[in-house]
Design a protein around this motif. Structure first.
Motif, PDB file in Angstrom:
ATOM      1  N   ARG A  22       0.809  -1.378   0.049  1.00 42.14           N
ATOM      2  CA  ARG A  22      -0.191  -0.002  -0.074  1.00 42.14           C
ATOM      3  C   ARG A  22       0.847   1.117   0.030  1.00 42.14           C
ATOM      4  NH1 ARG A  22      -1.990   2.547   4.148  1.00 42.14           N
ATOM      5  NH2 ARG A  22      -1.504   1.222   5.737  1.00 42.14           N
ATOM      6  N   ARG A  23       2.089   1.295   0.583  1.00 39.63           N
ATOM      7  CA  ARG A  23       2.801   2.431   0.619  1.00 39.63           C
ATOM      8  C   ARG A  23       4.120   2.173  -0.113  1.00 39.63           C
ATOM      9  NH1 ARG A  23       3.082   3.304   7.186  1.00 39.63           N
ATOM     10  NH2 ARG A  23       0.494   3.677   7.574  1.00 39.63           N
ATOM     11  N   ALA A  24       3.964   1.383  -1.324  1.00 45.77           N
ATOM     12  CA  ALA A  24       5.109   1.260  -2.058  1.00 45.77           C
ATOM     13  C   ALA A  24       5.508   2.875  -2.659  1.00 45.77           C
ATOM     14  CB  ALA A  24       4.733   0.558  -3.501  1.00 45.77           C
ATOM     15  N   ILE A  25       6.849   2.785  -2.928  1.00 46.21           N
ATOM     16  CA  ILE A  25       7.462   4.158  -3.346  1.00 46.21           C
ATOM     17  C   ILE A  25       8.438   3.671  -4.458  1.00 46.21           C
ATOM     18  CG2 ILE A  25       9.320   3.777  -1.614  1.00 46.21           C
ATOM     19  CD1 ILE A  25       9.575   6.786  -1.447  1.00 46.21           C
ATOM     20  N   LEU A  26       8.273   4.685  -5.548  1.00 46.83           N
ATOM     21  CA  LEU A  26       9.075   4.691  -6.845  1.00 46.83           C
ATOM     22  C   LEU A  26      10.111   5.818  -6.687  1.00 46.83           C
ATOM     23  CD1 LEU A  26      10.013   3.612  -9.808  1.00 46.83           C
ATOM     24  CD2 LEU A  26       8.168   4.788 -10.377  1.00 46.83           C
ATOM     25  N   THR A  27      11.196   5.670  -7.062  1.00 43.01           N
ATOM     26  CA  THR A  27      12.371   6.886  -7.076  1.00 43.01           C
ATOM     27  C   THR A  27      12.774   6.570  -8.593  1.00 43.01           C
ATOM     28  OG1 THR A  27      12.834   6.835  -4.789  1.00 43.01           O
ATOM     29  CG2 THR A  27      14.317   7.986  -6.288  1.00 43.01           C
ATOM     30  N   VAL A  28      12.545   7.590  -9.540  1.00 44.26           N
ATOM     31  CA  VAL A  28      13.175   7.852 -10.989  1.00 44.26           C
ATOM     32  C   VAL A  28      14.300   8.563 -10.663  1.00 44.26           C
ATOM     33  CG1 VAL A  28      12.327   8.148 -13.169  1.00 44.26           C
ATOM     34  CG2 VAL A  28      10.689   7.085 -11.602  1.00 44.26           C
ATOM     35  N   ASP A  29      15.549   8.217 -11.454  1.00 44.88           N
ATOM     36  CA  ASP A  29      16.776   8.745 -11.399  1.00 44.88           C
ATOM     37  C   ASP A  29      16.947   8.998 -13.055  1.00 44.88           C
ATOM     38  OD1 ASP A  29      19.395   9.813 -12.080  1.00 44.88           O
ATOM     39  OD2 ASP A  29      20.219   8.350 -11.108  1.00 44.88           O
ATOM     40  N   THR A  30      16.490  10.432 -13.434  1.00 48.44           N
ATOM     41  CA  THR A  30      16.749  10.521 -14.951  1.00 48.44           C
ATOM     42  C   THR A  30      17.861  11.472 -15.293  1.00 48.44           C
ATOM     43  OG1 THR A  30      15.551  12.740 -14.853  1.00 48.44           O
ATOM     44  CG2 THR A  30      14.215  10.643 -15.198  1.00 48.44           C
ATOM     45  N   GLY A  31      18.453  11.716 -14.280  1.00 44.53           N
ATOM     46  CA  GLY A  31      19.865  12.761 -14.514  1.00 44.53           C
ATOM     47  C   GLY A  31      19.408  13.756 -15.335  1.00 44.53           C
ATOM     48  N   GLY A  32      18.117  14.417 -14.967  1.00 46.40           N
ATOM     49  CA  GLY A  32      17.628  15.576 -15.688  1.00 46.40           C
ATOM     50  C   GLY A  32      17.608  15.599 -17.018  1.00 46.40           C
ATOM     51  N   VAL A  33      17.516  14.664 -17.509  1.00 48.12           N
ATOM     52  CA  VAL A  33      17.779  14.219 -19.117  1.00 48.12           C
ATOM     53  C   VAL A  33      16.227  14.014 -19.742  1.00 48.12           C
ATOM     54  CG1 VAL A  33      18.893  13.051 -20.920  1.00 48.12           C
ATOM     55  CG2 VAL A  33      20.050  13.622 -19.108  1.00 48.12           C
ATOM     56  N   VAL A  34      15.505  13.347 -19.021  1.00 49.42           N
ATOM     57  CA  VAL A  34      14.065  12.786 -19.343  1.00 49.42           C
ATOM     58  C   VAL A  34      13.202  13.641 -18.416  1.00 49.42           C
ATOM     59  CG1 VAL A  34      12.630  10.650 -19.695  1.00 49.42           C
ATOM     60  CG2 VAL A  34      15.138  10.618 -19.592  1.00 49.42           C
ATOM     61  N   ALA A 100      14.195   3.284 -10.349  1.00 48.30           N
ATOM     62  CA  ALA A 100      14.438   3.222 -11.899  1.00 48.30           C
ATOM     63  C   ALA A 100      15.462   4.151 -12.125  1.00 48.30           C
ATOM     64  CB  ALA A 100      12.931   3.553 -12.288  1.00 48.30           C
ATOM     65  N   VAL A 101      16.275   3.707 -12.886  1.00 51.65           N
ATOM     66  CA  VAL A 101      17.381   4.458 -13.422  1.00 51.65           C
ATOM     67  C   VAL A 101      17.222   4.605 -15.108  1.00 51.65           C
ATOM     68  CG1 VAL A 101      19.840   4.685 -13.827  1.00 51.65           C
ATOM     69  CG2 VAL A 101      19.176   3.390 -11.885  1.00 51.65           C
ATOM     70  N   LEU A 102      16.952   5.998 -15.364  1.00 55.56           N
ATOM     71  CA  LEU A 102      16.689   6.293 -16.623  1.00 55.56           C
ATOM     72  C   LEU A 102      17.903   7.120 -17.216  1.00 55.56           C
ATOM     73  CD1 LEU A 102      13.794   5.759 -15.505  1.00 55.56           C
ATOM     74  CD2 LEU A 102      13.033   7.027 -17.532  1.00 55.56           C
ATOM     75  N   ASN A 103      18.773   7.442 -16.330  1.00 51.86           N
ATOM     76  CA  ASN A 103      19.516   8.530 -16.675  1.00 51.86           C
ATOM     77  C   ASN A 103      20.615   7.905 -17.584  1.00 51.86           C
ATOM     78  OD1 ASN A 103      22.326   9.875 -16.601  1.00 51.86           O
ATOM     79  ND2 ASN A 103      22.167  10.486 -14.289  1.00 51.86           N
ATOM     80  N   PRO A 104      20.747   8.288 -18.831  1.00 48.25           N
ATOM     81  CA  PRO A 104      21.716   7.773 -20.007  1.00 48.25           C
ATOM     82  C   PRO A 104      23.045   7.573 -19.473  1.00 48.25           C
ATOM     83  CG  PRO A 104      20.154   9.552 -20.766  1.00 48.25           C
ATOM     84  CD  PRO A 104      20.219   9.660 -19.372  1.00 48.25           C
ATOM     85  N   ASP A 105      23.478   8.454 -18.752  1.00 46.52           N
ATOM     86  CA  ASP A 105      25.110   8.290 -18.391  1.00 46.52           C
ATOM     87  C   ASP A 105      25.267   7.290 -17.774  1.00 46.52           C
ATOM     88  OD1 ASP A 105      25.869  10.630 -19.536  1.00 46.52           O
ATOM     89  OD2 ASP A 105      25.613  11.870 -18.032  1.00 46.52           O
ATOM     90  N   LYS A 106      24.203   6.843 -16.637  1.00 45.06           N
ATOM     91  CA  LYS A 106      24.346   5.594 -15.618  1.00 45.06           C
ATOM     92  C   LYS A 106      24.114   4.322 -16.616  1.00 45.06           C
ATOM     93  CE  LYS A 106      23.439   8.030 -11.520  1.00 45.06           C
ATOM     94  NZ  LYS A 106      22.655   8.287 -10.602  1.00 45.06           N
ATOM     95  N   LEU A 107      23.387   4.581 -17.682  1.00 42.43           N
ATOM     96  CA  LEU A 107      22.885   3.179 -18.456  1.00 42.43           C
ATOM     97  C   LEU A 107      24.022   2.793 -19.411  1.00 42.43           C
ATOM     98  CD1 LEU A 107      19.114   3.817 -18.814  1.00 42.43           C
ATOM     99  CD2 LEU A 107      20.260   2.165 -17.130  1.00 42.43           C
ATOM    100  N   ALA A 108      24.932   3.581 -19.661  1.00 46.67           N
ATOM    101  CA  ALA A 108      25.982   3.697 -20.824  1.00 46.67           C
ATOM    102  C   ALA A 108      26.618   2.173 -20.873  1.00 46.67           C
ATOM    103  CB  ALA A 108      26.896   4.613 -20.687  1.00 46.67           C
TER     104      ALA A 108
END
Length: 113
Positions: A22-34, A100-108
């Motif tokens: 019920r209290r699930a939490i999602l943190t999304v790291d986009t690196g400011g790019v997305v 969730a990591v969407l930061n392109p630098d971290k996904l390289a």
């Protein structure tokens, strides 16, 4: 994790939400790019909606079970590249925290080679 991938792939927001606390939490790291996807979502409905939104942001994407640092993760592949990696943590059998990591630098490194 396979059940989550199945529900997420449908996409079935109710089934995804049912796998979350019920209290699930999602943190999304986009690196400011997305733009529009960064930040934190709280609560099973908001988290489920955000997860489905990650897929909608990449039409024709596929979810893959992968491993990162010895832990299972869900990778989103689009256009032959990994565009997101989602790590989950469970509490009492349900998913409690997601990163969730969407930061392109971290996904390289996911796309090298």
């Amino acid at each position: 994790m396979d059940a989550l991938i199945d529900a997420w792939s449908e996409p079935d927001a109710r089934r995804v939400a049912a796998m979350l606390t019920r209290r699930a939490i999602l943190t999304v790291d986009t690196g400011g790019v997305v733009p529009g996807l960064a930040g934190t979502r709280m609560g099973r409905t908001a988290v489920a909606s955000a997860l489905l939104g990650l897929s909608r942001a990449h039409p024709h994407s596929a979810l893959e079970r992968r491993e990162a640092n010895g832990a299972p993760v869900i990778a989103i592949r689009s256009g032959g590249r990994i565009v997101a990696v989602v790590l989950l943590s469970k509490r009492g059998g349900a998913i409690d925290e997601l990163w969730a990591v969407l930061n392109p630098d971290k996904l390289a490194h996911w796309n090298d080679g």
